[in-house]
Design a protein around this motif. Sequence first.
Motif, PDB file in Angstrom:
ATOM      1  N   THR A 172      27.224  68.562  19.835  1.00 49.47           N
ATOM      2  CA  THR A 172      27.992  69.733  19.387  1.00 49.47           C
ATOM      3  C   THR A 172      27.173  70.986  19.674  1.00 49.47           C
ATOM      4  N   MET A 173      27.627  72.099  19.156  1.00 49.95           N
ATOM      5  CA  MET A 173      26.809  73.305  19.198  1.00 49.95           C
ATOM      6  C   MET A 173      25.458  73.060  18.548  1.00 49.95           C
ATOM      7  N   GLY A 174      24.454  73.732  19.076  1.00 50.23           N
ATOM      8  CA  GLY A 174      23.165  73.788  18.418  1.00 50.23           C
ATOM      9  C   GLY A 174      23.019  75.110  17.688  1.00 50.23           C
ATOM     10  N   ILE A 175      21.813  75.397  17.249  1.00 48.03           N
ATOM     11  CA  ILE A 175      21.582  76.603  16.453  1.00 48.03           C
ATOM     12  C   ILE A 175      21.938  77.874  17.217  1.00 48.03           C
ATOM     13  N   GLU A 176      21.566  77.942  18.489  1.00 43.29           N
ATOM     14  CA  GLU A 176      21.808  79.166  19.265  1.00 43.29           C
ATOM     15  C   GLU A 176      23.300  79.461  19.399  1.00 43.29           C
ATOM     16  N   ASP A 177      24.086  78.468  19.801  1.00 46.42           N
ATOM     17  CA  ASP A 177      25.525  78.694  19.975  1.00 46.42           C
ATOM     18  C   ASP A 177      26.239  78.847  18.637  1.00 46.42           C
ATOM     19  N   ALA A 178      25.827  78.091  17.635  1.00 49.04           N
ATOM     20  CA  ALA A 178      26.481  78.182  16.332  1.00 49.04           C
ATOM     21  C   ALA A 178      26.245  79.542  15.692  1.00 49.04           C
ATOM     22  N   SER A 179      25.029  80.050  15.789  1.00 51.43           N
ATOM     23  CA  SER A 179      24.752  81.373  15.221  1.00 51.43           C
ATOM     24  C   SER A 179      25.509  82.458  15.984  1.00 51.43           C
ATOM     25  N   TYR A 180      25.642  82.290  17.302  1.00 50.77           N
ATOM     26  CA  TYR A 180      26.439  83.246  18.080  1.00 50.77           C
ATOM     27  C   TYR A 180      27.894  83.216  17.635  1.00 50.77           C
ATOM     28  N   ALA A 181      28.430  82.015  17.417  1.00 45.69           N
ATOM     29  CA  ALA A 181      29.825  81.888  16.963  1.00 45.69           C
ATOM     30  C   ALA A 181      30.035  82.592  15.630  1.00 45.69           C
ATOM     31  N   ILE A 182      29.102  82.429  14.717  1.00 46.48           N
ATOM     32  CA  ILE A 182      29.217  83.065  13.403  1.00 46.48           C
ATOM     33  C   ILE A 182      29.050  84.575  13.505  1.00 46.48           C
ATOM     34  N   ASN A 183      28.038  85.023  14.203  1.00 50.13           N
ATOM     35  CA  ASN A 183      27.753  86.455  14.281  1.00 50.13           C
ATOM     36  C   ASN A 183      28.796  87.237  15.058  1.00 50.13           C
ATOM     37  N   THR A 184      29.329  86.632  16.117  1.00 54.31           N
ATOM     38  CA  THR A 184      30.177  87.368  17.061  1.00 54.31           C
ATOM     39  C   THR A 184      31.664  87.100  16.882  1.00 54.31           C
TER      40      THR A 184
END
Length: 229
Positions: A172-184
């Motif tokens: 699945t998403m890792g930390i980098e993509d998941a944080s981008y999804a939340i922030n953006t």
Amino acid sequence: MKLSYHGQSVVYFESNGKKGIIDPFITGNALSDLDVETLELDYIILTHCHEDHFGDTIELAQRTQATVVGTAELANYLSTAKGIDNVHPMNIGGQWTFDFGKLKFVQAFHSSSLMNDEGIPIYLGMPMGVILELEGTTVYHTGDTALFSDMKLIADRHPVDVCFIPIGDNFTMGIEDASYAINTFIQPKVTVPIHFNTFPLIEQDPEAFKAAVHAGEVQVLQPGEAVQI
């Protein structure tokens, strides 16, 4: 309303006097604090059919008579192959008002199958994310997914109070993509990381995810802890 986390992607809720669970992977989940033999449920909601999400669905549905909500393919499989008639078939984009609140399935980018008795994977519909409206609170459980830009469209249509999002990487998403999804894209009031540390391939540091998120509040929950809204 109660909303709690129980390891892997397991989310339990109580709303309008009803009890439900998302992706009840309990047996074989070393992080789970739940007991399949005593857990009482009215609804079981499935994002997809991999074993670490489908989990104890059949046993729980048989014992509690909970209604299983998932793809049309899954509902047909459960009723015809497993003798479980308490099913509610749905699909991506579909919405239904239950007695616990409103449920809508949205897209997720992943895969979805279940092994049959011969060890051959059976396709059981597309993977999905879940939007729940529970007593005035909007919950977005993304399911297992990669990062995709329509998360913004989903959140625009359903402003999110609480988002459960995978950070385990590899599947699945890792930390980098998941944080981008939340922030953006999603920008919820509260984010809870899920789908990590259940087995070696998805070991991650949730505090690193928390540090990478600047939209809203991140609550890193231990199994059994409830979301504070």
